[in-house]
Enzyme design. Sequence first.
Site, mmCIF file in Angstrom:
data_model
loop_
_atom_site.group_PDB
_atom_site.id
_atom_site.type_symbol
_atom_site.label_atom_id
_atom_site.label_comp_id
_atom_site.label_asym_id
_atom_site.label_seq_id
_atom_site.Cartn_x
_atom_site.Cartn_y
_atom_site.Cartn_z
ATOM 1 C CE LYS A 112 -4.765 46.567 0.061
ATOM 2 N NZ LYS A 112 -5.434 47.882 0.042
ATOM 3 C CB SER A 157 -4.522 49.323 3.596
ATOM 4 O OG SER A 157 -5.326 49.304 2.420
ATOM 5 C CB SER A 175 -5.688 51.902 0.682
ATOM 6 O OG SER A 175 -5.880 51.951 2.061
HETATM 7 N N1 GLN Z 1 -6.621 54.758 5.808
HETATM 8 C C1 GLN Z 1 -8.008 54.562 5.520
HETATM 9 C C2 GLN Z 1 -8.598 53.593 6.506
HETATM 10 O O1 GLN Z 1 -7.911 53.196 7.377
HETATM 11 C C3 GLN Z 1 -8.196 54.095 4.103
HETATM 12 C C4 GLN Z 1 -7.947 52.655 3.907
HETATM 13 C C5 GLN Z 1 -8.174 52.192 2.503
HETATM 14 O O2 GLN Z 1 -8.267 53.002 1.577
HETATM 15 N N2 GLN Z 1 -8.339 50.897 2.355
HETATM 16 O O3 GLN Z 1 -9.738 53.238 6.432
#
Ligand code: GLN
Length: 473
Positions: free
Chosen positions: A72, A148, A172
Amino acid sequence: MSLASASISTLRRQLAAGEITAVDIIDELATAITSRDPQIGAYLSLDLAAARSAAATANLDLPLGGIPIALKDNINAIGQPCTCGSRFLERGYTAPYDATVTSRLRAAGAIPFGRVNLDEFAMGSATENSALQITRNPHDPTRIPGGSSGGSAAAVAADLAIAALGSDTGGSIRQPASHCGIVGLKPSYGRVSRYGLVAFASSLDQIGPLTKSVTDAALILQAIAGHDPHDSTSLDVPVPDYSAELEKGVAGMKLGIPREYFGEGIDPAVRSLVEQAIKRLQAAGAELVDISLPHTEHAVATYYIIAPAEASSNLSRFDGIRYGKRADTPTDLLDLYRRSREEGFGPEVKRRIILGTYVLSSGYYDAYYSRAQKVRTLIRRDFENAFQEVDAILTPVAPTPARKIGEHSADPLHEYLSDIFTLAANLAGNCAISVPCGTVPSESGTNLPVGLQILAPHLAEAKLLRVARAAEL
Ligand code: GLN
């Protein structure tokens, strides 16, 4: 079967038998990426020459010898870009060091291979917040891959990567794994070093694997887990052998079904697939126990105070001076800060910084931030109480399958609510995994994957993986 679609375990066997070389794997992936990634958009950058030369000298005796692993693009690997999906770091930043997970992968013989897309600074659930490109779901290109870690999940699901690392602050890793039909593991807080991961919310962030199988997730966790003096929150406790108990099954285990996770708002088709997965585990000998996690309903509100608060502090390092973007011809220092941040950050990142700064500001700190910390304790206690009674907990990962690209990007609240089932594990710090449990047909004739979420106590990854292996289709 092509090498690009094989699991780590299969490739390890073929490499050991001398049927293939590590360079063959890189070459097949390169061909697949050239022909198919233009439709998927998983990769942001790829240094094939470096990957080939690492493959040519790979030590195949090591546990991940010769296995390429996509990263990532918020995990540092020396000499490579690390954009975080942001205009801020798109130019002018090259990683000066390896994240601990990157150096551990290298030490285990793996090849950090290519950098994959994400929501900007990992803020989002669709990868649509990436400032750099759209990533599409390999099962249906009109839909999001989740986020994400959407690039990680899409690359693995489309056979453009053997496996990938992602980061999980509120879901994410698990949610994109669920949407793309692969396995995604969020380790317990403190299990894996965060050193070299660009911080979003430091008390919630964990790095973990996205893989084609539970067995592969165990192999990668083995390589990256363990104490690191560079991360004071990483725990100095022994790392068990995660592959040893994988096949032992669930007979005699108690699995908790929290009633709060099967109520309103969940798509009936998703619920039915998750319930079928639960019944299969029961048929395999597990005892099902009705449990309650009563504070889950406050998880979204709690998370969306704590995560932005920590983000607003962490992202203050992007000031136009030290990393990446610097605004042209500033009139003074304040103008440099202001314009670099104005031009460098996208709308969701700005929204989080504003929210976070607000909840930390004097006069509001007690009403929001310190209150959220108290609710966080209640959420953690819910899990501690539940785990007195059960070995693991079974829930959906997300209330719906992958939605269409662009469907509700104008409505951040709707998007935040879709994180309801995954956030609590980050707030409580325990480990959790998403395992594919079937597909739902869409109106356009595609089949959309759905994941089962399994949660286990803090540091109980061995048990988590064992249940996951039993649940695997
Ligand atoms: N969807 C969540 C957010 O927008 C989690 C994101 C993540 O785990 N990096 O913060």
